[in-house]
Design a protein around this motif. Structure first.
Motif, PDB file in Angstrom:
ATOM      1  N   TRP A 172      50.112  37.032  44.135  1.00 16.36           N
ATOM      2  CA  TRP A 172      50.892  37.049  45.373  1.00 16.36           C
ATOM      3  C   TRP A 172      50.280  37.939  46.452  1.00 16.36           C
ATOM      4  O   TRP A 172      50.646  37.810  47.611  1.00 16.36           O
ATOM      5  CB  TRP A 172      52.321  37.506  45.082  1.00 16.36           C
ATOM      6  CG  TRP A 172      53.109  36.463  44.360  1.00 16.36           C
ATOM      7  CD1 TRP A 172      53.765  35.389  44.902  1.00 16.36           C
ATOM      8  CD2 TRP A 172      53.308  36.375  42.945  1.00 16.36           C
ATOM      9  NE1 TRP A 172      54.353  34.646  43.919  1.00 16.36           N
ATOM     10  CE2 TRP A 172      54.100  35.224  42.701  1.00 16.36           C
ATOM     11  CE3 TRP A 172      52.906  37.151  41.860  1.00 16.36           C
ATOM     12  CZ2 TRP A 172      54.482  34.840  41.416  1.00 16.36           C
ATOM     13  CZ3 TRP A 172      53.288  36.770  40.583  1.00 16.36           C
ATOM     14  CH2 TRP A 172      54.065  35.627  40.372  1.00 16.36           C
ATOM     15  N   PHE A 173      49.370  38.843  46.105  1.00 15.44           N
ATOM     16  CA  PHE A 173      48.841  39.715  47.154  1.00 15.44           C
ATOM     17  C   PHE A 173      47.320  39.681  47.273  1.00 15.44           C
ATOM     18  O   PHE A 173      46.772  40.210  48.242  1.00 15.44           O
ATOM     19  CB  PHE A 173      49.310  41.166  46.939  1.00 15.44           C
ATOM     20  CG  PHE A 173      48.665  41.881  45.782  1.00 15.44           C
ATOM     21  CD1 PHE A 173      47.471  42.569  45.951  1.00 15.44           C
ATOM     22  CD2 PHE A 173      49.257  41.877  44.531  1.00 15.44           C
ATOM     23  CE1 PHE A 173      46.876  43.235  44.908  1.00 15.44           C
ATOM     24  CE2 PHE A 173      48.671  42.544  43.470  1.00 15.44           C
ATOM     25  CZ  PHE A 173      47.473  43.227  43.660  1.00 15.44           C
ATOM     26  N   LEU A 174      46.618  39.070  46.317  1.00 11.67           N
ATOM     27  CA  LEU A 174      45.163  38.997  46.423  1.00 11.67           C
ATOM     28  C   LEU A 174      44.756  37.740  47.181  1.00 11.67           C
ATOM     29  O   LEU A 174      45.250  36.649  46.898  1.00 11.67           O
ATOM     30  CB  LEU A 174      44.524  38.988  45.030  1.00 11.67           C
ATOM     31  CG  LEU A 174      44.607  40.302  44.250  1.00 11.67           C
ATOM     32  CD1 LEU A 174      44.061  40.129  42.841  1.00 11.67           C
ATOM     33  CD2 LEU A 174      43.856  41.413  44.971  1.00 11.67           C
ATOM     34  N   PRO A 175      43.860  37.864  48.141  1.00 13.70           N
ATOM     35  CA  PRO A 175      43.508  36.699  48.976  1.00 13.70           C
ATOM     36  C   PRO A 175      42.498  35.757  48.334  1.00 13.70           C
ATOM     37  O   PRO A 175      42.248  34.678  48.882  1.00 13.70           O
ATOM     38  CB  PRO A 175      42.911  37.349  50.229  1.00 13.70           C
ATOM     39  CG  PRO A 175      42.326  38.637  49.742  1.00 13.70           C
ATOM     40  CD  PRO A 175      43.223  39.096  48.617  1.00 13.70           C
ATOM     41  N   TYR A 176      41.909  36.146  47.203  1.00  7.57           N
ATOM     42  CA  TYR A 176      40.864  35.325  46.586  1.00  7.57           C
ATOM     43  C   TYR A 176      41.252  34.973  45.155  1.00  7.57           C
ATOM     44  O   TYR A 176      42.069  35.642  44.530  1.00  7.57           O
ATOM     45  CB  TYR A 176      39.523  36.077  46.565  1.00  7.57           C
ATOM     46  CG  TYR A 176      39.081  36.615  47.902  1.00  7.57           C
ATOM     47  CD1 TYR A 176      38.513  35.771  48.855  1.00  7.57           C
ATOM     48  CD2 TYR A 176      39.221  37.965  48.207  1.00  7.57           C
ATOM     49  CE1 TYR A 176      38.093  36.266  50.080  1.00  7.57           C
ATOM     50  CE2 TYR A 176      38.808  38.469  49.433  1.00  7.57           C
ATOM     51  CZ  TYR A 176      38.258  37.616  50.362  1.00  7.57           C
ATOM     52  OH  TYR A 176      37.852  38.114  51.573  1.00  7.57           O
ATOM     53  N   ARG A 177      40.623  33.912  44.646  1.00 11.20           N
ATOM     54  CA  ARG A 177      40.698  33.614  43.222  1.00 11.20           C
ATOM     55  C   ARG A 177      39.616  34.424  42.509  1.00 11.20           C
ATOM     56  O   ARG A 177      38.597  34.787  43.112  1.00 11.20           O
ATOM     57  CB  ARG A 177      40.492  32.126  42.953  1.00 11.20           C
ATOM     58  CG  ARG A 177      41.492  31.211  43.634  1.00 11.20           C
ATOM     59  CD  ARG A 177      41.320  29.775  43.139  1.00 11.20           C
ATOM     60  NE  ARG A 177      39.922  29.358  43.187  1.00 11.20           N
ATOM     61  CZ  ARG A 177      39.341  28.825  44.255  1.00 11.20           C
ATOM     62  NH1 ARG A 177      40.026  28.669  45.377  1.00 11.20           N
ATOM     63  NH2 ARG A 177      38.062  28.465  44.211  1.00 11.20           N
TER      64      ARG A 177
END
Length: 295
Positions: free
Chosen positions: A52-57
C-alpha cells in the motif's frame, strides 16, 4: 443474593487476572524487552503494509540504469541494484519472507518439540528412552550442513523452507518440555486428577501443559531468531529461496559482489537481520523474567 454472587464473580475474575497483570508489569519494567517488542511490531507493520505504500514491485526494473548499482536518491531512497530494481522495495519484501519463515518455522519447531517432550516426560519408560535418544541423535547432527543437504536435494520454496527449518530446531524445546513434565507430573493436583479418573491425554493437555507454557513461550520466542538466522544463512549461501523473490539473505548475497563500490546495498539487510535477532532475544529475556521471576 444476586448482588453477592455478582460481587463474588468479580472478585474471582480480578484474582484470575492478577497474575497476568503482574507478568505484564514485570515485562514492562524490562526496558530492552519493551524496545525489542516495539521494533518487532514496527517491522511487522511495515512488511505487511508494503503493497500500500511502496511505489514499485520487488521485481520491477528500470532499464535505463542497468549494469551497475545507483546510489540513494530522492526517487530511490536506498538506491537500486545492478538490475535496476529499487533496493528499499526489495528490502521490505525480503522482510516479509525472512520474518515469515522465522515466525512459522518457530511455531512448527515449538509444536514438534512440545509434543515430543510432553510424551517423553509424562509417560517416561520406553517412550522417554526412544524419543530422547532420537532427540540426542538429531542434536549430534550439525544443523547447517544438514539443511544445506536438504536444500540441495529439494530446492526450497518458502513453504518448504519453513518446514525444513522448523523440523530441525525443535530439539532444545523438546528437552525443556520434558524436564518441565518430569517435575509437574508429580504435583498434587496431577495426582488428584489421576485419582478422579483422568486419562493421560487429559492430564497432559488440561493439567500439566498449561503450567509449562511459560518456558515454552520463551523457547518459542528465541526460536524465531534462530529461524531467521538459519534462513538468512541459507539464502546468503545460495541454498535458500532464490531470486527474484527477495529475502534478506539473498539480498546480501547479491550485494556481496558490489561491496567496494555500492556498500549501501549490503548495509540495510545486514542491519535488519542484526536488529531483528537482537530484538527477539531481548523480548525472550523479558518474557523469561516476567514468567519466571527470580527472588
Amino acid at each position: 443474593m444476586v448482588d453477592l454472587t455478582t460481587q463474588t464473580l468479580e472478585v474471582e475474575t480480578a484474582r484470575s487476572r492478577r497474575p497476568y497483570r503482574q507478568m505484564a508489569a514485570r515485562f514492562m519494567r524490562h526496558r530492552l524487552a519493551v524496545v525489542g517488542a516495539v521494533v518487532l511490531i514496527l517491522m511487522a507493520l511495515i512488511v505487511i503494509a508494503a503493497p500500500w505504500f511502496l511505489p514499485y514491485r520487488y521485481d520491477q526494473q528500470d532499464f535505463t540504469i542497468l549494469g551497475v548499482p545507483t546510489p540513494p536518491s530522492a526517487e530511490h531512497w536506498l538506491g537500486t541494484d545492478e538490475l535496476g530494481r529499487d533496493a528499499l522495495t526489495r528490502l521490505v519484501y525480503g522482510g516479509r519472507v525472512s520474518l515469515g519463515v522465522g515466525l512459522l518455522g518457530a511455531i512448527i519447531s515449538t509444536l514438534v518439540g512440545t509434543a515430543i517432550g510432553s510424551v517423553a516426560g509424562f509417560y517416561r519408560g520406553i517412550w522417554d528412552m526412544l524419543l530422547m535418544r532420537f532427540t540426542d541423535v538429531m542434536l549430534s547432527i550439525p544443523t547447517l550442513p544438514l539443511v544445506l543437504l536438504l536444500s540441495t536435494l529439494f530446492r526450497p520454496s518458502p513453504g518448504l523452507l519453513i518446514v525444513i527449518v522448523g523440523g530441525l530446531i525443535w530439539m532444545g524445546t523438546a528437552r525443556l518440555v520434558r524436564s518441565q513434565f518430569l517435575a509437574l507430573r508429580e504435583r498434587e493436583y496431577v495426582e488428584a486428577a489421576r485419582a478422579l479418573g483422568a486419562a493421560g491425554p487429559r492430564l497432559i493437555l488440561r493439567h500439566i501443559l498449561p503450567n509449562a507454557l511459560g518456558p515454552i513461550t520463551v523457547a518459542a520466542t528465541l526460536a524465531v531468531g534462530t529461524s531467521i538466522m538459519l534462513e538468512s544463512g541459507l539464502s546468503f549461501l545460495g541454498f535458500g529461496i532464490l531470486p527474484p523473490v527477495p529475502t534478506w539473505g539473498n539480498i546480501l548475497n547479491s550485494a556481496s559482489g558490489w561491496l567496494s563500490i555500492a556498500p549501501w546495498l549490503a548495509i540495510p539487510p545486514g542491519l535488519c537481520i542484526f536488529f531483528t535477532v537482537l530484538a527477539v532475544n531481548f523480548v525472550g529475556e523479558g518474557l523469561r523474567d516476567a514468567m519466571e521471576p527470580r527472588g
